[in-house]
Design a protein around this motif. Structure first.
Motif, mmCIF file in Angstrom:
data_model
loop_
_atom_site.group_PDB
_atom_site.id
_atom_site.type_symbol
_atom_site.label_atom_id
_atom_site.label_comp_id
_atom_site.label_asym_id
_atom_site.label_seq_id
_atom_site.Cartn_x
_atom_site.Cartn_y
_atom_site.Cartn_z
ATOM 1 N N UNK A 71 36.635 49.386 -29.183
ATOM 2 C CA UNK A 71 36.217 48.384 -30.144
ATOM 3 C C UNK A 71 34.730 48.335 -30.402
ATOM 4 N N UNK A 72 33.989 49.325 -29.961
ATOM 5 C CA UNK A 72 32.538 49.308 -30.103
ATOM 6 C C UNK A 72 32.114 49.516 -31.549
ATOM 7 N N UNK A 73 31.031 48.826 -31.936
ATOM 8 C CA UNK A 73 30.377 49.111 -33.207
ATOM 9 C C UNK A 73 29.434 50.265 -32.944
ATOM 10 N N UNK A 74 29.409 51.262 -33.799
ATOM 11 C CA UNK A 74 28.456 52.349 -33.656
ATOM 12 C C UNK A 74 27.115 51.870 -34.169
ATOM 13 N N UNK A 75 26.044 52.382 -33.595
ATOM 14 C CA UNK A 75 24.739 51.939 -34.064
ATOM 15 C C UNK A 75 23.669 52.980 -33.820
ATOM 16 N N UNK A 76 22.633 52.916 -34.623
ATOM 17 C CA UNK A 76 21.419 53.691 -34.399
ATOM 18 C C UNK A 76 20.318 52.669 -34.169
ATOM 19 N N UNK A 77 20.639 51.707 -33.370
ATOM 20 C CA UNK A 77 19.738 50.604 -33.101
ATOM 21 C C UNK A 77 19.304 50.633 -31.652
ATOM 22 N N UNK A 78 18.356 49.777 -31.331
ATOM 23 C CA UNK A 78 17.985 49.588 -29.942
ATOM 24 C C UNK A 78 19.089 48.756 -29.309
ATOM 25 N N UNK A 79 19.738 49.327 -28.312
ATOM 26 C CA UNK A 79 20.862 48.665 -27.661
ATOM 27 C C UNK A 79 20.521 48.422 -26.195
ATOM 28 N N UNK A 80 20.754 47.196 -25.750
ATOM 29 C CA UNK A 80 20.474 46.810 -24.376
ATOM 30 C C UNK A 80 21.800 46.545 -23.675
ATOM 31 N N UNK A 81 21.979 47.120 -22.492
ATOM 32 C CA UNK A 81 23.170 46.875 -21.697
ATOM 33 C C UNK A 81 22.920 45.663 -20.808
ATOM 34 N N UNK A 82 23.800 44.668 -20.873
ATOM 35 C CA UNK A 82 23.608 43.435 -20.118
ATOM 36 C C UNK A 82 24.840 43.169 -19.263
ATOM 37 N N UNK A 83 24.607 42.948 -17.976
ATOM 38 C CA UNK A 83 25.687 42.603 -17.065
ATOM 39 C C UNK A 83 25.706 41.092 -16.906
ATOM 40 N N UNK A 84 26.819 40.505 -17.271
ATOM 41 C CA UNK A 84 27.016 39.061 -17.161
ATOM 42 C C UNK A 84 28.487 38.863 -16.790
ATOM 43 N N UNK A 134 19.759 30.887 -23.842
ATOM 44 C CA UNK A 134 19.409 29.479 -23.657
ATOM 45 C C UNK A 134 18.541 29.207 -22.433
ATOM 46 N N UNK A 135 18.010 30.253 -21.824
ATOM 47 C CA UNK A 135 17.194 30.101 -20.623
ATOM 48 C C UNK A 135 17.969 30.402 -19.360
ATOM 49 N N UNK A 136 19.291 30.399 -19.466
ATOM 50 C CA UNK A 136 20.164 30.679 -18.333
ATOM 51 C C UNK A 136 21.107 31.840 -18.626
ATOM 52 N N UNK A 137 21.650 31.863 -19.837
ATOM 53 C CA UNK A 137 22.652 32.877 -20.195
ATOM 54 C C UNK A 137 22.594 33.179 -21.687
ATOM 55 N N UNK A 138 23.245 34.278 -22.064
ATOM 56 C CA UNK A 138 23.399 34.617 -23.476
ATOM 57 C C UNK A 138 24.557 33.790 -24.024
ATOM 58 N N UNK A 139 24.312 33.132 -25.146
ATOM 59 C CA UNK A 139 25.313 32.263 -25.777
ATOM 60 C C UNK A 139 25.319 32.533 -27.277
ATOM 61 N N UNK A 194 26.334 41.692 -30.551
ATOM 62 C CA UNK A 194 27.130 42.425 -29.569
ATOM 63 C C UNK A 194 27.789 43.619 -30.251
ATOM 64 N N UNK A 195 27.596 44.817 -29.660
ATOM 65 C CA UNK A 195 28.165 46.031 -30.234
ATOM 66 C C UNK A 195 29.318 46.601 -29.417
ATOM 67 N N UNK A 196 29.439 46.204 -28.162
ATOM 68 C CA UNK A 196 30.542 46.670 -27.309
ATOM 69 C C UNK A 196 30.648 45.737 -26.111
ATOM 70 N N UNK A 197 31.854 45.633 -25.543
ATOM 71 C CA UNK A 197 32.065 44.779 -24.376
ATOM 72 C C UNK A 197 32.983 45.453 -23.363
ATOM 73 N N UNK A 198 32.769 45.127 -22.102
ATOM 74 C CA UNK A 198 33.697 45.419 -21.019
ATOM 75 C C UNK A 198 33.831 44.111 -20.247
ATOM 76 N N UNK A 199 34.571 44.098 -19.172
ATOM 77 C CA UNK A 199 34.838 42.852 -18.447
ATOM 78 C C UNK A 199 33.561 42.112 -18.033
ATOM 79 N N UNK A 200 32.591 42.810 -17.486
ATOM 80 C CA UNK A 200 31.381 42.156 -16.975
ATOM 81 C C UNK A 200 30.094 42.608 -17.654
ATOM 82 N N UNK A 201 30.223 43.415 -18.701
ATOM 83 C CA UNK A 201 29.053 43.971 -19.370
ATOM 84 C C UNK A 201 29.232 43.875 -20.878
#
Length: 156
Positions: free
Chosen positions: A36-49, A63-68, A84-91
Motif C-alpha cells: 500500500x505504499x505511495x511511491x515518491x521522489x521525496x525526502x522520506x523519513x522512517x519513524x518507529x512509533x 504535538x510535542x509527544x507523538x505524530x498526530x 504518510x507514504x507507507x506503514x507497517x505495524x510499528x513503523x
C-alpha cells in the motif's frame, strides 16, 4: 574536476536508492515491499512509533509527544510535518517534501490544502472561516501525482 565521493562508504547510509519502479528515494530509501505504499521522489523519513494508527496518505503534525493527524481548525494543529507514504505495524514512512505518486482523483495544477473538517486529510477548497488555517500541502501534477510543499499557513 573533483572526484565523486561515495557518501554511503563514509556514512554507511546511502544518499539515494532506486526502487523497482525506478523512483529515486532520498535518505535511507523506502522499502518497495511495504504493501500500500505511495511511491515518491521525496525526502522520506522512517519513524518507529509502536502501535501507531497512521494510514497511507494521512497528513501529520507533531504535538510535542507523538505524530498526530494535522488539521486546519487552529494554528496549534495545522503545522504539517509530512504525509504518510507507507506503514507497517510499528513503523511509518513520512514524506516531508518532493513528489508523491499514488494519490487518486486529483486535478492537475490544483493546490490542495489541509482540511479544517477532517483531521489528517486534504481538500481542494481553501479554508476561509475565521480562526481556521489556510495551509497549502501540495500541488497536483497529474490525477495521481503531486509535489508536497511545506509553506507557511496563515490563520484566517
Amino acid at each position: 574536476m573533483p572526484s565523486a565521493i561515495n557518501i554511503a562508504a563514509i556514512t554507511g547510509v546511502p544518499l539515494a536508492t532506486t526502487s523497482t519502479a525506478g523512483k529515486v528515494m532520498l535518505g535511507t530509501g523506502l522499502s518497495t515491499s511495504v504493501a500500500g505504499a505511495l511511491l515518491s521522489t521525496s525526502t522520506v523519513v522512517e519513524i518507529t512509533e509502536p502501535a501507531h494508527t497512521h494510514t497511507v496518505g494521512r497528513i501529520l503534525t507533531h504535538n510535542g509527544t507523538a505524530f498526530v493527524p494535522a488539521m486546519a481548525d487552529s494554528a496549534a494543529t495545522a503545522e504539517v510535518v509530512g504525509i504518510v507514504t507507507a506503514v507497517t505495524a510499528d513503523t511509518f514512512f513520512l514524506a516531508t517534501n518532493g513528489q508523491i505518486d499514488g494519490l487518486t482523483d486529483l486535478t492537475a495544477g490544483s493546490v490542495y490544502f489541509l482540511s479544517a473538517d477532517s483531521a489528517g486529510t486534504f481538500t481542494s477548497t481553501e479554508p476561509l472561516v475565521s480562526g481556521q488555517v489556510s495551509k497549502p500541502v501540495f500541488v497536483a501534477t497529474a490525477t495521481d501525482k503531486a509535489v508536497l510543499i511545506n509553506s507557511r499557513g496563515y490563520v484566517v
